[in-house]
Scaffold this motif. Sequence first.
Motif, PDB file in Angstrom:
ATOM      1  N   PHE B 219     -56.256 -47.273  -9.863  1.00  0.00           N
ATOM      2  CA  PHE B 219     -56.240 -48.724 -10.124  1.00  0.00           C
ATOM      3  C   PHE B 219     -55.921 -49.499  -8.839  1.00  0.00           C
ATOM      4  CE2 PHE B 219     -54.594 -46.459 -13.855  1.00  0.00           C
ATOM      5  CZ  PHE B 219     -55.555 -46.789 -14.787  1.00  0.00           C
ATOM      6  N   HIS B 220     -56.281 -48.926  -7.684  1.00  0.00           N
ATOM      7  CA  HIS B 220     -55.770 -49.454  -6.418  1.00  0.00           C
ATOM      8  C   HIS B 220     -56.758 -50.346  -5.684  1.00  0.00           C
ATOM      9  CE1 HIS B 220     -58.360 -46.146  -5.470  1.00  0.00           C
ATOM     10  NE2 HIS B 220     -58.476 -46.631  -4.263  1.00  0.00           N
ATOM     11  N   MET B 221     -57.995 -50.488  -6.198  1.00  0.00           N
ATOM     12  CA  MET B 221     -59.060 -51.097  -5.398  1.00  0.00           C
ATOM     13  C   MET B 221     -58.715 -52.481  -4.853  1.00  0.00           C
ATOM     14  SD  MET B 221     -61.254 -48.785  -5.565  1.00  0.00           S
ATOM     15  CE  MET B 221     -62.183 -47.601  -6.502  1.00  0.00           C
ATOM     16  N   TRP B 222     -57.937 -53.257  -5.609  1.00  0.00           N
ATOM     17  CA  TRP B 222     -57.693 -54.639  -5.206  1.00  0.00           C
ATOM     18  C   TRP B 222     -56.765 -54.724  -3.996  1.00  0.00           C
ATOM     19  CZ3 TRP B 222     -52.589 -56.415  -5.471  1.00  0.00           C
ATOM     20  CH2 TRP B 222     -51.708 -55.585  -6.164  1.00  0.00           C
ATOM     21  N   THR B 223     -55.891 -53.726  -3.813  1.00  0.00           N
ATOM     22  CA  THR B 223     -54.773 -53.863  -2.880  1.00  0.00           C
ATOM     23  C   THR B 223     -55.194 -54.222  -1.455  1.00  0.00           C
ATOM     24  OG1 THR B 223     -53.973 -52.031  -4.173  1.00  0.00           O
ATOM     25  CG2 THR B 223     -52.539 -52.839  -2.460  1.00  0.00           C
ATOM     26  N   PRO B 224     -56.068 -53.424  -0.795  1.00  0.00           N
ATOM     27  CA  PRO B 224     -56.380 -53.776   0.600  1.00  0.00           C
ATOM     28  C   PRO B 224     -57.028 -55.145   0.720  1.00  0.00           C
ATOM     29  CG  PRO B 224     -57.701 -51.903  -0.160  1.00  0.00           C
ATOM     30  CD  PRO B 224     -56.705 -52.172  -1.219  1.00  0.00           C
ATOM     31  N   ASP B 225     -57.916 -55.514  -0.190  1.00  0.00           N
ATOM     32  CA  ASP B 225     -58.578 -56.812  -0.090  1.00  0.00           C
ATOM     33  C   ASP B 225     -57.588 -57.958  -0.233  1.00  0.00           C
ATOM     34  OD1 ASP B 225     -60.852 -55.463   0.221  1.00  0.00           O
ATOM     35  OD2 ASP B 225     -61.813 -56.078  -1.648  1.00  0.00           O
ATOM     36  N   VAL B 226     -56.672 -57.827  -1.195  1.00  0.00           N
ATOM     37  CA  VAL B 226     -55.714 -58.907  -1.424  1.00  0.00           C
ATOM     38  C   VAL B 226     -54.741 -59.017  -0.253  1.00  0.00           C
ATOM     39  CG1 VAL B 226     -53.830 -59.680  -2.898  1.00  0.00           C
ATOM     40  CG2 VAL B 226     -55.946 -58.866  -3.914  1.00  0.00           C
ATOM     41  N   TYR B 227     -54.242 -57.883   0.246  1.00  0.00           N
ATOM     42  CA  TYR B 227     -53.326 -57.934   1.388  1.00  0.00           C
ATOM     43  C   TYR B 227     -54.009 -58.569   2.585  1.00  0.00           C
ATOM     44  CZ  TYR B 227     -49.859 -54.714  -0.603  1.00  0.00           C
ATOM     45  OH  TYR B 227     -48.904 -54.125  -1.361  1.00  0.00           O
ATOM     46  N   GLN B 228     -55.288 -58.191   2.794  1.00  0.00           N
ATOM     47  CA  GLN B 228     -55.998 -58.675   3.973  1.00  0.00           C
ATOM     48  C   GLN B 228     -56.213 -60.184   3.906  1.00  0.00           C
ATOM     49  OE1 GLN B 228     -59.812 -56.881   4.559  1.00  0.00           O
ATOM     50  NE2 GLN B 228     -59.910 -57.492   6.693  1.00  0.00           N
ATOM     51  N   GLY B 229     -56.543 -60.690   2.724  1.00  0.00           N
ATOM     52  CA  GLY B 229     -56.803 -62.111   2.609  1.00  0.00           C
ATOM     53  C   GLY B 229     -55.541 -62.944   2.535  1.00  0.00           C
ATOM     54  N   ALA B 230     -54.475 -62.387   1.996  1.00  0.00           N
ATOM     55  CA  ALA B 230     -53.253 -63.155   1.782  1.00  0.00           C
ATOM     56  C   ALA B 230     -52.589 -63.489   3.107  1.00  0.00           C
ATOM     57  CB  ALA B 230     -52.296 -62.372   0.899  1.00  0.00           C
ATOM     58  N   PRO B 231     -51.884 -64.635   3.173  1.00  0.00           N
ATOM     59  CA  PRO B 231     -51.080 -64.923   4.363  1.00  0.00           C
ATOM     60  C   PRO B 231     -50.058 -63.803   4.567  1.00  0.00           C
ATOM     61  CG  PRO B 231     -51.064 -66.774   2.820  1.00  0.00           C
ATOM     62  CD  PRO B 231     -51.745 -65.658   2.133  1.00  0.00           C
ATOM     63  N   ALA B 232     -49.770 -63.444   5.832  1.00  0.00           N
ATOM     64  CA  ALA B 232     -48.946 -62.255   6.099  1.00  0.00           C
ATOM     65  C   ALA B 232     -47.600 -62.254   5.362  1.00  0.00           C
ATOM     66  CB  ALA B 232     -48.749 -62.089   7.598  1.00  0.00           C
TER      67      ALA B 232
END
Lengths: 173, 478
Positions: B219-232
């Motif tokens: 269920f991990h697919m969202w994690t890298p995309d969300v971290y990358q787009g989110a402000p640090a």
Amino acid sequence: MTTDLVLFWVPALVALIATLMVITRKNASRALIYLVVSLLAVAVIFFVLGAPFAAALEVVVYAGAIVVLFLFVVMMLNLGRSSVLRETRWLQPGMWAFPFILVFVLAIVMFNVFAGSGDETKGQEVGPKAVGAELFGPYLLAVELAGFLLLAALVGAYHLGRRYLEERREEAG
Amino acid sequence: MTALQAQALLPYFVLSGGIVVLLLLVAWLRSEVVAFGGAVAVLVGALATVPWAAQAGPQLIDGMVKIDGYALFFLALFVLTAIATAVLSYRYLGPRAVHRQEFYILLVIATLGACVTATAAHFAGFLLGLEVLSVSLYAMIAYPEEAKPPLEAAIKYLVLSGAASSTMLFGMAAIYLANGTLAFGYDGAGLTSSDRAILALGQAMLLAGVFFKLSLVPFHMWTPDVYQGAPAPVAGFVATVSKGAVFAVLLRYALASDLLDTDALHAVVVVIAVLSMLGGNLLALLQTNLKRLLAYSSIAHLGYLLIALVLAGAANGNPDLGVETGLVYLVGYFLMTLAAFGVMTVLSGEREDAEELDAYDGLLWRRPVLATVLVVAALSLAGIPLTVGFIAKFYVVNAGVAGAAWALVWALIVGSAIGVYYYLRIVFAMIARPADGVDAAAGAHWEGLVTAVVLGVATVALGVYPSAVIELAQGLAP
């Protein structure tokens, strides 16, 4: 099959069919009309289960207010040359015939409930007073938390919406 | 509500009352300094009332929330994280958003949601707390006004997280159907076999939603995309507080309902833990973007953390040691993850975040202090001794051995060995002397720098002297 089972299964089936239509429609306003039907079917189920207040809220809040709000937004977007054409299309039977049949089935169910002896609704009837007493008794903390949920959504929507509004204002001025 | 219960709820009252006051202050003054200062004051105030609330002892209020040492431990952890996030965001948001006051309100609401989630003893508290947290996070992720990636990340998170929440709701409904109560505890004796089947189905759906929020494989697919787009700084908050809150309530539910006594669910949790440890580390290997790398590394770390859950919840397990392991691991994970995102925040320019690994080449010669903090964070994430990451990893290995969960221990060892490669890649990139000379340090960001240094020092301090956190975490089983 006894009457109360029929009274449960018919609206349940209507809800399932309507929801399937919601997620398979490609036209947003068409999907929303089916969503209204689905919510009405759920309201009938609530009513049959002995929760008339929840049924009324389902109709007033969900089918009445929220989905109609959705419909307004969808219909008001893209107001252009094609909008007149689109509204003509909405008035064709393909748009409203099947939802109408589904709602008609629900109406027959409701008619049977009202025409029956009153034993059709199961369980103890839960009225508005009982719901209110629960909400502001044991569920008080949950109600307060729901307030913060709405506050978070409000503050977030305000911030995100303002960006859009300011862009529009710059374009206009 | 008795006086004792009100005393136990005091930190939560401070947070929620503070939000209302903050909202009014911001509405009147429209001042960023007031919003920031007010938010930090509210958070510090909530932290200050924790000892007083702890004196009230464990209090179950309306069967809805249970305020005990466990809940207050998480409250303190989340509030401290929120303070760090607020301080890191202050300078970071400046060039990215014209209106910055609402961010601090959202941050405090998100913290309140996370703290309530950790207290839940009832599905209503569970779901509402989690949604208060999630809804604030959507807006926090999308906060920067000009850039498109945060908006994209927020929409991805909104849609996927909404799907996970509805799966969880469906599971809760099935559990209610079988149990007849929305409270966490249950009476196994009164269940028929069909009830048990419905209960297991409900618990499986609940776990699917929870694992999504914890971003475990698959269920991990969202994690890298969300971290990358989110402000640090927000990405750091998502990585720590939102996962910590969900883990807290999962552990509480697992202990109250004998969740892992069902063999099938036990097997599912073990398989998902193994997949996350191996999958997270393997996927992190080839990343060239620090945010994505940290996202995959967090997947692996949450996999390690599941070992604590398995030990605490299993029929032959040890709840006390399992909970202690979970708490110590989370403190370590919070510190090192926040330190890494903190360094990234301070290094970020006015438009772009410092997320590509190229930006860190030779960092030690340009920004020695920040580079040292990031080295400490990377070594700690890899589990090198003298850092809190080592203590945390030692605890989970110990938990795995104590529970005789050998598959998990082996996956942990293999996963950590793979992990060392990419964590050391960050370190080597930073210590390589740049060929084209040393360029001058960018503008000062002293409050962010201080936060990063404090987090780095804490990472080492708790690695050298871990009993400070261990003593706090002992005997807190809910």
